[in-house]
Scaffold this motif. Sequence first.
Motif, PDB file in Angstrom:
ATOM      1  N   ALA A   1       0.814  -1.226   0.000  1.00 20.18           N
ATOM      2  CA  ALA A   1       0.000   0.000   0.000  1.00 20.18           C
ATOM      3  C   ALA A   1       0.847   1.275   0.000  1.00 20.18           C
ATOM      4  CB  ALA A   1      -0.926   0.012   1.211  1.00 20.18           C
ATOM      5  N   PHE A   2       2.155   1.120   0.218  1.00 18.45           N
ATOM      6  CA  PHE A   2       3.015   2.296   0.353  1.00 18.45           C
ATOM      7  C   PHE A   2       4.210   2.191  -0.583  1.00 18.45           C
ATOM      8  CE2 PHE A   2       1.269   1.435   4.714  1.00 18.45           C
ATOM      9  CZ  PHE A   2       0.278   2.411   4.670  1.00 18.45           C
ATOM     10  N   PRO A   3       4.123   2.795  -1.776  1.00 20.77           N
ATOM     11  CA  PRO A   3       5.202   2.700  -2.764  1.00 20.77           C
ATOM     12  C   PRO A   3       6.515   3.287  -2.234  1.00 20.77           C
ATOM     13  CG  PRO A   3       3.198   3.591  -3.743  1.00 20.77           C
ATOM     14  CD  PRO A   3       2.985   3.578  -2.267  1.00 20.77           C
ATOM     15  N   LEU A   4       7.612   2.718  -2.675  1.00 18.66           N
ATOM     16  CA  LEU A   4       8.922   3.235  -2.307  1.00 18.66           C
ATOM     17  C   LEU A   4       9.150   4.597  -2.954  1.00 18.66           C
ATOM     18  CD1 LEU A   4      11.090  -0.004  -2.733  1.00 18.66           C
ATOM     19  CD2 LEU A   4      10.110   0.899  -0.622  1.00 18.66           C
ATOM     20  N   ASN A   5      10.030   5.365  -2.329  1.00 16.67           N
ATOM     21  CA  ASN A   5      10.456   6.660  -2.880  1.00 16.67           C
ATOM     22  C   ASN A   5       9.310   7.671  -3.004  1.00 16.67           C
ATOM     23  OD1 ASN A   5      13.096   5.521  -3.277  1.00 16.67           O
ATOM     24  ND2 ASN A   5      12.330   4.586  -5.178  1.00 16.67           N
ATOM     25  N   LYS A   6       8.341   7.587  -2.085  1.00 19.95           N
ATOM     26  CA  LYS A   6       7.219   8.528  -2.112  1.00 19.95           C
ATOM     27  C   LYS A   6       7.133   9.357  -0.828  1.00 19.95           C
ATOM     28  CE  LYS A   6       5.376   7.325  -6.123  1.00 19.95           C
ATOM     29  NZ  LYS A   6       5.236   8.271  -7.251  1.00 19.95           N
ATOM     30  N   GLY A   7       8.170   9.321  -0.022  1.00 23.49           N
ATOM     31  CA  GLY A   7       8.141  10.069   1.229  1.00 23.49           C
ATOM     32  C   GLY A   7       7.314   9.376   2.295  1.00 23.49           C
ATOM     33  N   SER A   8       6.765  10.139   3.216  1.00 27.56           N
ATOM     34  CA  SER A   8       5.957   9.573   4.294  1.00 27.56           C
ATOM     35  C   SER A   8       4.486   9.528   3.889  1.00 27.56           C
ATOM     36  CB  SER A   8       6.120  10.395   5.579  1.00 27.56           C
ATOM     37  OG  SER A   8       5.723  11.731   5.365  1.00 27.56           O
ATOM     38  N   PHE A   9       3.729   8.691   4.625  1.00 31.19           N
ATOM     39  CA  PHE A   9       2.310   8.471   4.317  1.00 31.19           C
ATOM     40  C   PHE A   9       1.479   8.751   5.568  1.00 31.19           C
ATOM     41  CE2 PHE A   9       4.947   5.814   1.683  1.00 31.19           C
ATOM     42  CZ  PHE A   9       4.399   5.926   0.411  1.00 31.19           C
ATOM     43  N   THR A  10       0.339   9.419   5.380  1.00 34.36           N
ATOM     44  CA  THR A  10      -0.537   9.744   6.515  1.00 34.36           C
ATOM     45  C   THR A  10      -1.999   9.370   6.271  1.00 34.36           C
ATOM     46  OG1 THR A  10      -0.784  12.005   5.673  1.00 34.36           O
ATOM     47  CG2 THR A  10       0.939  11.631   7.331  1.00 34.36           C
ATOM     48  N   ASN A  11      -2.356   9.033   5.048  1.00 39.98           N
ATOM     49  CA  ASN A  11      -3.752   8.711   4.730  1.00 39.98           C
ATOM     50  C   ASN A  11      -4.037   7.223   4.929  1.00 39.98           C
ATOM     51  OD1 ASN A  11      -4.361  11.362   4.012  1.00 39.98           O
ATOM     52  ND2 ASN A  11      -3.742  11.039   1.873  1.00 39.98           N
ATOM     53  N   ASP A  12      -5.042   6.921   5.745  1.00 40.04           N
ATOM     54  CA  ASP A  12      -5.517   5.538   5.943  1.00 40.04           C
ATOM     55  C   ASP A  12      -4.401   4.582   6.370  1.00 40.04           C
ATOM     56  OD1 ASP A  12      -8.123   6.249   5.172  1.00 40.04           O
ATOM     57  OD2 ASP A  12      -7.626   5.991   3.057  1.00 40.04           O
ATOM     58  N   VAL A  13      -3.422   5.092   7.096  1.00 42.10           N
ATOM     59  CA  VAL A  13      -2.280   4.254   7.484  1.00 42.10           C
ATOM     60  C   VAL A  13      -2.710   3.124   8.420  1.00 42.10           C
ATOM     61  CG1 VAL A  13      -0.106   4.231   8.758  1.00 42.10           C
ATOM     62  CG2 VAL A  13      -0.560   6.050   7.122  1.00 42.10           C
ATOM     63  N   MET A  14      -3.401   3.454   9.513  1.00 45.44           N
ATOM     64  CA  MET A  14      -3.816   2.424  10.454  1.00 45.44           C
ATOM     65  C   MET A  14      -4.834   1.486   9.830  1.00 45.44           C
ATOM     66  SD  MET A  14      -2.418   1.957  13.353  1.00 45.44           S
ATOM     67  CE  MET A  14      -3.726   1.081  14.211  1.00 45.44           C
ATOM     68  N   THR A  15      -5.736   2.022   9.026  1.00 41.90           N
ATOM     69  CA  THR A  15      -6.736   1.185   8.350  1.00 41.90           C
ATOM     70  C   THR A  15      -6.056   0.138   7.490  1.00 41.90           C
ATOM     71  OG1 THR A  15      -8.303   3.028   8.290  1.00 41.90           O
ATOM     72  CG2 THR A  15      -8.699   1.203   6.772  1.00 41.90           C
ATOM     73  N   THR A  16      -4.987   0.537   6.825  1.00 39.67           N
ATOM     74  CA  THR A  16      -4.253  -0.386   5.956  1.00 39.67           C
ATOM     75  C   THR A  16      -3.664  -1.537   6.751  1.00 39.67           C
ATOM     76  OG1 THR A  16      -3.708   1.367   4.385  1.00 39.67           O
ATOM     77  CG2 THR A  16      -2.305  -0.587   4.380  1.00 39.67           C
ATOM     78  N   PHE A  17      -3.012  -1.241   7.862  1.00 38.35           N
ATOM     79  CA  PHE A  17      -2.379  -2.304   8.647  1.00 38.35           C
ATOM     80  C   PHE A  17      -3.419  -3.141   9.396  1.00 38.35           C
ATOM     81  CE2 PHE A  17       1.452   0.475   8.355  1.00 38.35           C
ATOM     82  CZ  PHE A  17       2.296  -0.449   7.749  1.00 38.35           C
ATOM     83  N   MET A  18      -4.516  -2.527   9.823  1.00 33.77           N
ATOM     84  CA  MET A  18      -5.528  -3.265  10.570  1.00 33.77           C
ATOM     85  C   MET A  18      -6.246  -4.302   9.712  1.00 33.77           C
ATOM     86  SD  MET A  18      -5.540  -2.624  13.772  1.00 33.77           S
ATOM     87  CE  MET A  18      -7.122  -3.364  14.219  1.00 33.77           C
TER      88      MET A  18
END
Length: 229
Positions: free
Chosen positions: A62-79
Amino acid sequence: MMIENSIHVNTLFLTWQSNRDRNQRYLVGALKKLESGFEFSYLTETQDYSDALEQGFLGYPAFPLNKGSFTNDVMTTFMKRLPPRSRRDFKKYLVNHHLPVDFNGSDFDLIAHTGIQLPSDGFDLIPNLEEADIPFEYLMEVAGTRYHLSFEQSVEILLGSKVDLHCENENEFDCNAVAMFVNQIKIGYVNKLLCQTVRKLMVRDLNCYVAQVSGTVERPLIYVMLSAK
């Protein structure tokens, strides 16, 4: 052996293990709890990250490399990797991880205790115990058991057995290594990400006991309960 004092941290480390080599787990990212929400980022400056890329690491889906940090739906993704609390067998899931059936911690706390391991890939999230308030209990998989015990030896280890910790300052692979022994028999090591924190806790009142024995003939597994007071 139930967890009475749960862990509360602000950082979970994302680790990855290649399907081609199950002998090494790499620290590749960090999930942080912020006042404004959650943030995930890759630890691109670390040696582990570089080594993981050489082993074929392509990033978390869900989190491509070389795109910096991520803040959208982060916990939802891991849960999505954990069973929802509404499932009928969720209490069984808690018990399997030695958590009380009335566990009321946050989703972040739940991941800190259970991780996100799935049989389909090599990802997991591990808490930064350096941030944990004492007292706490943490169920930890012993690293490297297969190299020190046969499956037959592992199943003979009694639940509740006291685990002794020994610092191996001269270890050729990791000068911070902490070996684990039951009845003077080495059963493996503390996860390398936790060794420095465990060394600090050893100066205090740290008790360790065998909480679970499972696995297969090829890969015996032992789980130890760390109790810091």
